[in-house]
Design a protein around this motif. Sequence first.
Motif, PDB file in Angstrom:
ATOM      1  N   GLY A 278     191.372  32.682 -17.279  1.00  0.00           N
ATOM      2  CA  GLY A 278     191.504  32.799 -18.724  1.00  0.00           C
ATOM      3  C   GLY A 278     192.877  33.199 -19.217  1.00  0.00           C
TER       4      GLY A 278
ATOM      5  N   TYR B 199     183.992  28.953 -26.336  1.00  0.00           N
ATOM      6  CA  TYR B 199     184.424  29.532 -25.062  1.00  0.00           C
ATOM      7  C   TYR B 199     183.231  30.161 -24.343  1.00  0.00           C
ATOM      8  N   ARG B 200     182.357  30.836 -25.088  1.00  0.00           N
ATOM      9  CA  ARG B 200     181.159  31.445 -24.486  1.00  0.00           C
ATOM     10  C   ARG B 200     180.281  30.367 -23.863  1.00  0.00           C
TER      11      ARG B 200
ATOM     12  N   ALA C  71     181.852  29.184 -20.631  1.00  0.00           N
ATOM     13  CA  ALA C  71     181.659  30.183 -19.579  1.00  0.00           C
ATOM     14  C   ALA C  71     180.227  30.120 -19.052  1.00  0.00           C
TER      15      ALA C  71
ATOM     16  N   LEU D 192     179.144  29.573 -15.179  1.00  0.00           N
ATOM     17  CA  LEU D 192     178.345  30.587 -14.495  1.00  0.00           C
ATOM     18  C   LEU D 192     177.061  29.993 -13.922  1.00  0.00           C
TER      19      LEU D 192
ATOM     20  N   TRP E 230     182.624  37.810 -12.429  1.00  0.00           N
ATOM     21  CA  TRP E 230     183.716  37.340 -13.288  1.00  0.00           C
ATOM     22  C   TRP E 230     184.480  38.567 -13.770  1.00  0.00           C
TER      23      TRP E 230
ATOM     24  N   SER F  31     187.386  40.850 -15.707  1.00  0.00           N
ATOM     25  CA  SER F  31     188.009  40.844 -17.028  1.00  0.00           C
ATOM     26  C   SER F  31     189.492  40.498 -16.933  1.00  0.00           C
TER      27      SER F  31
ATOM     28  N   ASN G 218     187.291  38.295 -23.076  1.00  0.00           N
ATOM     29  CA  ASN G 218     186.484  39.192 -22.243  1.00  0.00           C
ATOM     30  C   ASN G 218     185.099  39.400 -22.849  1.00  0.00           C
TER      31      ASN G 218
ATOM     32  N   VAL H 214     182.946  36.181 -22.308  1.00  0.00           N
ATOM     33  CA  VAL H 214     182.484  36.015 -20.928  1.00  0.00           C
ATOM     34  C   VAL H 214     181.430  37.072 -20.584  1.00  0.00           C
TER      35      VAL H 214
ATOM     36  N   ALA I 284     177.729  36.247 -19.228  1.00  0.00           N
ATOM     37  CA  ALA I 284     177.241  36.749 -17.946  1.00  0.00           C
ATOM     38  C   ALA I 284     175.888  37.442 -18.088  1.00  0.00           C
TER      39      ALA I 284
ATOM     40  N   PHE J 104     179.685  40.640 -15.063  1.00  0.00           N
ATOM     41  CA  PHE J 104     181.036  40.787 -15.600  1.00  0.00           C
ATOM     42  C   PHE J 104     181.599  42.131 -15.161  1.00  0.00           C
TER      43      PHE J 104
END
Length: 393
Positions: A246, A272-273, A276, A280, A293, A295, A312, A315, A319, A327
Motif C-alpha cells: 500500500g 480500496y476496502r 483488500a 484476503l 496484513w 499496517s 490502514n 484494510v 480483515a 490486521f
Amino acid sequence: MGVAGSWSVETQADGAPARPGGDLATTTDAHAARPGQDTRPVPSPRTPPADDRSPGHAGVVSARRAFALVTLSLGVLALLRTPAAVHAGEGMPPGRTRDTVLAVARPLDRVTRPLGLDRPGERLAALFGHDRADSHSELATAASREASATGSGPGGTISGGAPTAPAPVPPRIPTAGDPLRVLVTGDSLTESLGPRIVNTAPRTVRATTDTRFGTGLVRPDFFDWASHAHDQLDQEDPEAVVVALGANDGQGITLPAGAVLPAGSAGWLDEYRRRALVLLRIWTDGGTRRVYWTSLPPARSDRLDGFFRQLNGAVADAARQVPGARFLDLAPALSDHGRYSDYLRDPAGHTVQARTRDGVHLTLDGARLAAAPILAALAADFSLESPIPRQAG
C-alpha cells in the motif's frame, strides 16, 4: 555544389580543381599568373551560416539545434506522460536513481494532472490498446462484483454486510522436521522486512519472500495482485501469508467504467476496502490459510501519512470480514508513541535508525522492530515449537 552526405569538388575560375583544403589564392606553379592577369588575392570559399544556406543544404541541422530539438521533445513528452514516469520510478528498487526519478516526476504529475496535460497521453495509449482503465484486471472486476453484492454503486458507500463464511481451519502445530510455510509478500516495504523474518524466524518456520516493487491495489493495470495471489498459492502453497502493501496507493482509482475516485475520498476508500477483501479471500483460501496484513508505517510526510491512516482503516475493516485474516498494527513498534521518528528504541533500549531517507521505508534495524510482532503473532496462532531465532542480526 556539395550535397549533405556526399563529397563535393570545388573548381577554380578556369575549371581546374582545387586541392583538398587548398586556397584558390595559393595555387601551385602550374597556375602561375599570366601577363596582364589580375593577381589580387581571390577570397577563399566560405561556408554559409546555417540560416543563410542554399536549398542544397536544407537538410543540414546544426548539432546545437538538434540538441535543442531533442531536449524540447523530451520535455513535452515528460509533461504529457508524467503518470508513466511516476510508475516507472515506483517500480525501481530503492536507491539514488529511484529517488531522482520520483523527485522530478511526482511534482510534475501533481501539476499536469489538474491541467489535463496527461489526457493526450492516455488517449494515445488507449488508441494502441494500452487503456489505463482497469476493465481487464481480475482485481478491479472482482471488486465491482463485490460492490454489486453489497449494494453499493460505483464509488458509493457499502450498505450491506459481508457474506457468512465458515470458521477458519484450526492451524496445525509445526515442527523442525515439518516447518510452517510462510510467504512474506507485498511492495517495496517487504524488501528489508522479508529477509529479516526469514533470518530471525524459529526453526519451525520456513519463510520465503516475494517483493513486487512499485505495486499496489489502485493500479491493477500496472500489476494485478489478484491474479498474482492465485499464482503464489499454486507455486508456494503457503500456510500463512504476511502482507506489507500500500505504500504506492496514495493516488486516485480509475474504475472499469472510467470513473475516477480521487485519493482520500469516501468512494476511493470503499473501493480500496473491496479490493483488500478480494485479496484476503484469495490468500485465506476459504479459511484454510492464515493471512497477516501489516499496517503501513507512519510516514514523515503529513499528506502521505494521512493516506496511510485511511488505507490502514480500510484494510483493518476488510480483515474483520474474512475468516483467517488478521490486521497487525505495527505503529507501536515503528513510531514514537504514534508519531513518526527516524530513530527509535529497540527492546534492548538501544537507539537505532529505523527509517530510510524517504521517510517511508524501513532500515534493517527498522525491519527487525517490525518483524518482532509479526513473529509473535505467528507463534501465538501456530504454537511454534521453538522461540529461539535461527540467526541473529
